[in-house]
Design an enzyme around this catalytic site. Structure first.
Site, PDB file in Angstrom:
ATOM      1  N   SER A   9       0.842  -1.195   0.000  1.00 31.34           N
ATOM      2  CA  SER A   9       0.000   0.000   0.000  1.00 31.34           C
ATOM      3  C   SER A   9       0.872   1.238   0.000  1.00 31.34           C
ATOM      4  CB  SER A   9      -0.890   0.008   1.241  1.00 31.34           C
ATOM      5  OG  SER A   9      -1.553   1.253   1.394  1.00 31.34           O
ATOM      6  N   TYR A  31      -1.427  -0.775  10.266  1.00 25.60           N
ATOM      7  CA  TYR A  31      -1.471  -1.052   8.832  1.00 25.60           C
ATOM      8  C   TYR A  31      -0.233  -0.486   8.139  1.00 25.60           C
ATOM      9  CZ  TYR A  31      -3.453  -1.554   4.143  1.00 25.60           C
ATOM     10  OH  TYR A  31      -3.671  -1.908   2.841  1.00 25.60           O
TER      11      TYR A  31
END
Length: 229
Positions: A136, A151
């Site tokens: 990501s 995350y």
């Protein structure tokens, strides 16, 4: 030659579309899922006869080896690994609990590392392999590491794993290890406001999984274009 691909987190979202895309390209597809019943339900929506559900829990290291050994015994060598499974812990730094952080690391880093340890040696021996780590932009230092701590930090570690492992690949070996950012995708994790479809999010994973021998390795990609770590 028919290639065999393992996609983790394949029962929904980007993973499902990635599995569907590989099936459309004639690959044997192993749908890695936490719950077999969810995988079987999703499999019915993919056209093709060579699609199989493999139950694998990336939070349980003790079962991963057994799962892969059994899968290769039944379905043959795994040529392409898509480390797609993900978990979103949205807790702030102040509220983040150790168990949630540990889960993020297991799913995003420790599980993919273990899968690479199991599958990469065979890829090197056969002189063919593709490993795609679905990361990501929130795990990119150049983009500010702006996501929720669990995350962002775990995805940054996945990027580091990608680069580190790619260093062991010699220039003349037909094995590629890359990371990718699918963008903000309209999935259960991404939310209903995300502008991208799961199909669009899967495009780069499919491209990296089917790279030609002269394709890139050790890179980070979005929309099939290299981006900075």
């Amino acid at each position: 030659m028919t290639r065999t691909v393992l996609v983790t987190g394949a029962n929904r979202g980007i993973g499902f579309e990635t599995a569907k895309g590989f099936a459309a390209h004639g690959c044997k597809v192993l749908m890695g899922v936490r719950d077999e019943s969810d995988g079987e339900a999703a499999r019915k929506d993919i056209t093709g006869n060579d699609i199989h559900v493999v139950e694998i829990d990336l939070t349980n290291a003790d079962t991963i080896t057994e799962c892969i050994v059994r899968a290769e015994a039944v379905y043959g060598n795994i040529d392409i690994l898509i480390n797609n499974a993900g978990v979103m812990v949205e807790s702030s730094f102040e509220e983040l609990e150790a168990a949630d952080f540990e889960k993020s690391l297991k799913v995003h880093v420790e599980g993919p590392l273990q899968l690479c340890q199991l599958l990469l040696p065979g890829m090197l021996e056969r002189n063919f392999g593709r490993i795609v780590n679905v990361s990501s932009g929130w795990g990119a230092f150049t983009e500010g590491m702006e996501g929720p701590p669990a995350y962002a930090i775990s995805k940054a570690a996945l990027n580091a794993l990608t680069m580190n492992l790619s260093n062991i690949i010699e220039a003349n070996q037909n094995v590629k290890i890359n990371a990718m950012c699918p963008g903000w995708v309209h999935t259960r994790m991404g939310g209903k406001d995300a502008p991208r479809s799961p199909e669009k999010g899967a495009e780069t994973a499919l491209w990296l999984g089917m790279l030609d021998e002269d394709g890139p390795t050790g890179g980070f990609f979005r929309d099939k274009k290299k981006i900075n770590w």
